[in-house]
Design an enzyme around this catalytic site. Structure first.
Site, PDB file in Angstrom:
ATOM      1  N   LEU A  74     -23.746   6.231 -17.504  1.00  0.00           N
ATOM      2  CA  LEU A  74     -22.526   6.355 -16.722  1.00  0.00           C
ATOM      3  C   LEU A  74     -22.448   5.256 -15.682  1.00  0.00           C
ATOM      4  O   LEU A  74     -23.465   4.682 -15.280  1.00  0.00           O
ATOM      5  CB  LEU A  74     -22.465   7.727 -16.030  1.00  0.00           C
ATOM      6  CG  LEU A  74     -23.482   7.994 -14.932  1.00  0.00           C
ATOM      7  CD1 LEU A  74     -22.782   8.314 -13.627  1.00  0.00           C
ATOM      8  CD2 LEU A  74     -24.371   9.147 -15.334  1.00  0.00           C
ATOM      9  N   CYS A  75     -21.221   4.960 -15.279  1.00  0.00           N
ATOM     10  CA  CYS A  75     -20.979   4.000 -14.200  1.00  0.00           C
ATOM     11  C   CYS A  75     -19.767   4.493 -13.425  1.00  0.00           C
ATOM     12  O   CYS A  75     -19.502   5.688 -13.380  1.00  0.00           O
ATOM     13  CB  CYS A  75     -20.804   2.577 -14.744  1.00  0.00           C
ATOM     14  SG  CYS A  75     -19.361   2.367 -15.799  1.00  0.00           S
ATOM     15  N   HIS A  76     -19.016   3.604 -12.820  1.00  0.00           N
ATOM     16  CA  HIS A  76     -17.866   4.016 -12.017  1.00  0.00           C
ATOM     17  C   HIS A  76     -16.751   4.579 -12.900  1.00  0.00           C
ATOM     18  O   HIS A  76     -16.308   5.701 -12.699  1.00  0.00           O
ATOM     19  CB  HIS A  76     -17.360   2.825 -11.190  1.00  0.00           C
ATOM     20  CG  HIS A  76     -16.310   3.198 -10.194  1.00  0.00           C
ATOM     21  ND1 HIS A  76     -15.493   2.267  -9.615  1.00  0.00           N
ATOM     22  CD2 HIS A  76     -15.939   4.389  -9.659  1.00  0.00           C
ATOM     23  CE1 HIS A  76     -14.662   2.873  -8.774  1.00  0.00           C
ATOM     24  NE2 HIS A  76     -14.921   4.162  -8.783  1.00  0.00           N
ATOM     25  N   ILE A 124     -18.193   8.231 -13.235  1.00  0.00           N
ATOM     26  CA  ILE A 124     -18.329   9.117 -12.078  1.00  0.00           C
ATOM     27  C   ILE A 124     -16.961   9.443 -11.485  1.00  0.00           C
ATOM     28  O   ILE A 124     -16.759  10.505 -10.903  1.00  0.00           O
ATOM     29  CB  ILE A 124     -19.266   8.486 -11.011  1.00  0.00           C
ATOM     30  CG1 ILE A 124     -19.664   9.501  -9.935  1.00  0.00           C
ATOM     31  CG2 ILE A 124     -18.642   7.276 -10.351  1.00  0.00           C
ATOM     32  CD1 ILE A 124     -20.966  10.195 -10.190  1.00  0.00           C
TER      33      ILE A 124
END
Length: 107
Positions: A63-65, A92
């Site tokens: 996951l990232c932004h 996120i």
């Protein structure tokens, strides 16, 4: 095989107690602002030198932004022989919007 998972699917899996390795590929300053409990931070730029921290037998959700860097991470891990990897669609930001509003949103 799909290499994507929605925030709702992930939440349901975590609630069931499924063992999932949450790989957060954002930068440390982003991680300090907002994170999913239990996730492990390995910034995308350090991933090639951090493979020893990952178990190829684990199911890994990156996951990232918003899902772009984590999609790159999934592609890289697949090239390295990891087969059970998924990208958290929307990252996120989607987690904060759809699952846990306590997780701060940021730009």
């Amino acid at each position: 095989m799909s290499y994507a998972i929605s925030v709702r699917e992930l939440k349901d899996r975590l609630d069931k107690g499924d063992k999932v390795f949450l790989l957060d590929v954002r930068e440390p300053h982003e991680y300090s602002m907002a994170k999913i409990e239990g996730s492990v931070l390995i910034p995308l730029g350090t991933l090639p030198t951090s493979l020893d921290q990952l178990n190829p037998a684990d199911e890994i959700v990156a996951l990232c932004h918003r899902g772009m860097r984590s999609a790159d991470a999934v592609g890289f891990l697949l090239q390295q022989g990891f087969s059970n990897v998924k990208n958290l669609v929307g990252g996120i930001d989607a987690w904060s919007l759809e699952i846990d509003p306590e997780v701060p949103r940021y730009r």
